[in-house]
Structure formats: structure tokens, C-alpha cells
Design a protein around this motif. Structure first.
Motif: not given
Length: 460
Positions: A1-16, A105-110
Motif C-alpha cells: 500500500m502507498r501512503v502519502l503524509f501531508v504536513s504544513a511546512p513547519l517543524l511542529g506540524h510534521v513531527m507528530p 505528487v498525488a498524481d505521480r505517487f498514486r
């Protein structure tokens, strides 16, 4: 399965998001993190595949432009009283810049599944375009459904999507005792670290001073090689979990749930600096050795800006009256030189790994610090600030595991109370135990994979 994670471009948002991303990867799934700016380094440090969806992105530029166009809302945001008005404008603009890149990215990574945090609704919009299931991963103390709704407009309009679809579910990090019952899957909050500001080993006090000593829970991934060590997890090698007998301790905690103090020789040996500027050539003065006084850490936001300063100056002013060692994490500029004899400084470090070796923490009201202190079972004092920090400080106050007050009002008596109030410690210990009992990210990843791959199975 392919899983795409999307975060706002801030450290405190991506780390969790990292523990769940790593759980999917451990289970053999393909994982990709889509974000930008500072958050890219966090993903790379954890050796997660990461893609830049907004080259040249500047959060400061968007914030300045948004606040100049809406001065009354800006004033309320700085006071922490803007509700969702400011976040709607600011992160609406952020997601408008992210959504084209995320959609490409979603179009390419599917992907088969998109996991997005509440202030990265570009992920939900990209998922809606392709009819991909999406999961909202909460990472703050506000209701994520509300945050996603108020920030989605610009990205939805840009891609001609009528409305934000409901997620399959939401992953909830904050316990119900803290924020109330919210629908979704509860998940244990695991400590995560990142050397996001330098490619060199973190130095404690001086640029280029080299890696932290091996007996300090410090930089980068949790210190599995520390003396007396082995992995911090007792149930999953390498998962970063803290053992239950190491959290929330300290010299005042022998009679509370969870038992005695951590060995004091594991923290505070030789490289925490007395340099009030947090680096720059001053001789390094080590923290006292084992068996010393209680320890209080003082932290500030990872995002510099108006309303972020002042806490440390207030603490330093009363420090000589407090029988404790006080550690300033990334000290503010303009502190007195020399510092009081019981005040030490450090640069960037793994705060989650440090928490179990503290007796209390004073902080800026960031959601990650609130949850980290609760997970470690230590009392906290939260200083209200801009954006969501006033809300978060109020959550701390209502929790019974700490309280909230302005930085200017902090006195030695307040710090004494933080160290000696048994009720605070008992409540913090209850939060620690409750959060540790939540499902591990591996279990949550397995559940979500079953739901997506086998919708009619009993797991779905």
C-alpha cells in the motif's frame, strides 16, 4: 500500500506525523511525506522519503502579508484571542501555495491513502480530486475538524472541489480527559526528535562543540546508546517509547505513582552551557553531578516572532531565589551575563527525551510541549502567547497538571509550587499512565491498512 503524509511546512506540524509514518514503513508499506521549507529536514533526518511541494516557500512572508492586510485580526492573533479568524487567513494562504504541489505528487505517487494534519488540508483536497481515502491526523489541542474546515476554502476553490470530504477517520493524540471526547482512533504519542537546524551533531552551548555526552538524553533519535541503556522501549525495539519506570520522576516524586527518581548521572554531565547567548565561545560549565537539586526546563517556540519572548528573562530574574537547576532551551537574546549560578543553557535538543529527567517545565504553550510534559508525567507552567498558545495554556490550567500565567508574573514562589505541589504531580502521573495505555502507532497503522485494503473485514 502507498501512503502519502501531508504536513504544513513547519517543524511542529510534521513531527507528530512521524511515528505513524514510520509504523506504516515498518509494516512494509511505501511512505512519502509531502511538505516544504523547514519540515523537509525533519523528514530527512528520520530517513523518511520526503518531497518538496512548495520550493522557496516562506512562512514569514505569508504571515507578514496576511497580518498587514488584516491588522485587527493580527492584533487579536498576537493576543491569542483571534479564535479561528487568523488561522483561517494564514493557513488558508499556506494551503493555497501547497495544494498544486501536493496534487501533482498525488498524481505521480498514486497513494492508496492520504494522511494529513488539520492545517494541511491541501492533502485532503488532493485526495478528493482523485477519490482517495483520507485520514486526518490531529497534532494540536484545537478541534482538527474545525481547523480543517476554516482553512480549506482557498485550496478547494483553486482546484474546483466543491467541499472538503469527510475523512475515513481521525487519529487522536490528545487524551479525552484533556480535550473532551472526539471521534476517531486514539494513538499513543511517541517521542520524536530531529536535528533540524544543523547537519552537524548538536552542540550544547557552543557551535561546533561536538555531540552531547553519552550520558545525556540528547540530540537526534532517542539516546539508545546511553549508559545503563538499551532501547528506551520495553515492548518494541527501536520504536522510541519511553519505559514506564523512567518517566515523570525526580527527587520530589518518590511517593507518587510510577516510582522513584531517574538516575541523575544520566543527565546534565558536561556540556550544558552557562553561556547566556546559547553559544559563541564562552567556557562550558557542566550541570552538577548526580544527587543534585530538582531540574526545571524552560522552552520557547520553534517559530520566532512577536510575542515569543520574555519567559526566560523572567525566570532568570528569580532564579537565585529558587533551589533548583534551571535549563534554558535555546535561550532568548539579551539575557544577563553572567547568568545566575543555577541557570544553564542548551541549543536544539530532543525535548521529549529530556522530559523524563526533569521535575517540571515552563513553556510557551505549544501543543507539542503540553502533550510531551503530560506524557512524561511532569507538572508544567504554560505562558499564554499568540495564536493557539493562549488556548493551549487554558487547556493546561483546566487539566490540573499545571497552570497558566503571564511570563512577567512568574515569581520564585510559583516555581517552588511547580516543584512541590503534590496534586499537580499526581494529576500529571495519571495523564502519563493514560497516554501510555493508548494504542501504539503500529496497531493504528495495521487497523488503517485493514480498513483501506479490506473494507468489508471485521477491522473496518
Amino acid at each position: 500500500m502507498r501512503v502519502l503524509f501531508v504536513s504544513a511546512p513547519l517543524l511542529g506540524h510534521v513531527m507528530p506525523l512521524v511515528p505513524l509514518a514510520e509504523a506504516f514503513r515498518r509494516a512494509g508499506h511505501d511512505v512519502l511525506v509531502a511538505t516544504a521549507a523547514d519540515a523537509l529536514t525533519a523528514g530527512r533526518t528520520r530517513k523518511l522519503p520526503v518531497v518538496d511541494v512548495a520550493t522557496g516557500f516562506s512562512f514569514d512572508r505569508i504571515a507578514r502579508r496576511t497580518m498587514l492586510r488584516h491588522p485587527f485580526i493580527a492584533r487579536a492573533e498576537l493576543a491569542g484571542t483571534g479564535g479561528t479568524r487568523g488561522v483561517a487567513l494564514l493557513f488558508g494562504a499556506v494551503n493555497e501555495q501547497l495544494v498544486d504541489g501536493v496534487a501533482a505528487v498525488a498524481d505521480r505517487f498514486r497513494p492508496d491513502l492520504v494522511v494529513y494534519e488539520p492545517l494541511a488540508v491541501a492533502g485532503a483536497v488532493a485526495a478528493a480530486r482523485r477519490g482517495i481515502p483520507a485520514v486526518r491526523h490531529e497534532n494540536n489541542l484545537f478541534d482538527g475538524a474545525v481547523l480543517a474546515d476554516v482553512t480549506a476554502g482557498p485550496a478547494l476553490r483553486r482546484h474546483r472541489v466543491d467541499a472538503l470530504p469527510d475523512p475515513v477517520t481521525a487519529v487522536q493524540l490528545a487524551p479525552a480527559e484533556l480535550v473532551g471526547e472526539r471521534p476517531g482512533l486514539p494513538m499513543r504519542r511517541l517521542p520524536v526528535s530531529s536535528d533540524t537546524r544543523t547537519s552537524a551533531p548538536l552542540s550544547y552551548g557552543r557551535p561546533g562543540a561536538g555531540p552531547p555526552p553519552r550520558d545525556l538524553p540528547g540530540a537526534g533519535p532517542l539516546s539508545h546508546d546511553r549508559p545503563g541503556g538499551g532501547p528506551l522501549s520495553h515492548d518494541r525495539p527501536g520504536d522510541g517509547s519511553q519505559s514506564r519506570d523512567q518517566v515523570g520522576a525526580g527527587p520530589l516524586s518518590h511517593d507518587r505513582p510510577g516510582g522513584g527518581s531517574p538516575p541523575r548521572d544520566r543527565v546534565g554531565a558536561g556540556s550544558l552551557s552557562r553561556d547566556p547567548r546559547g553559544g559563541g565561545g564562552e567556557p562550558v560549565t557542566p550541570l552538577p553531578p548526580a544527587g543534585g537539586r530538582p531540574r526545571i526546563a524552560v522552552t520557547r517556540s520553534t517559530v520566532d516572532g512577536p510575542g515569543s519572548g520574555g519567559i526566560m528573562r523572567a525566570i532568570v530574574a528569580v532564579a537565585p531565589e529558587v533551589d533548583a537547576d534551571i535549563l534554558l532551551v535555546r535561550p532568548e537574546r539579551g539575557l544577563p551575563d553572567p547568568l545566575p549560578g543555577n541557570v544553564y543553557t542548551t541549543g536544539w535538543l530532543n525535548l521529549d527525551a529530556l522530559m523524563p529527567f526533569l521535575d517540571a517545565v515552563v513553556h510557551h504553550g505549544g501543543a507539542g510541549t503540553v502533550l510531551g510534559a503530560l506524557a512524561a508525567g511532569i507538572p508544567q507552567l504554560a505562558v499564554p502567547g499568540p495564536g493557539d498558545r493562549r488556548h493551549n495554556a487554558g487547556v493546561v490550567e483546566r487539566s490540573g497538571a499545571g497552570w497558566s500565567m503571564s511570563g512577567a508574573a512568574i515569581t520564585a514562589d510559583q516555581l517552588h509550587r511547580l516543584l512541590s505541589d503534590y496534586g499537580l504531580r499526581m494529576t500529571a502521573a495519571r495523564f502519563r499512565d493514560s497516554m501510555a495505555a493508548r494504542p501504539h502507532p503500529d496497531e493504528v497503522a495495521a487497523h488503517l491498512a485493514a480498513v483501506i485494503q479490506h473494507p468489508s473485514s471485521p477491522h473496518a
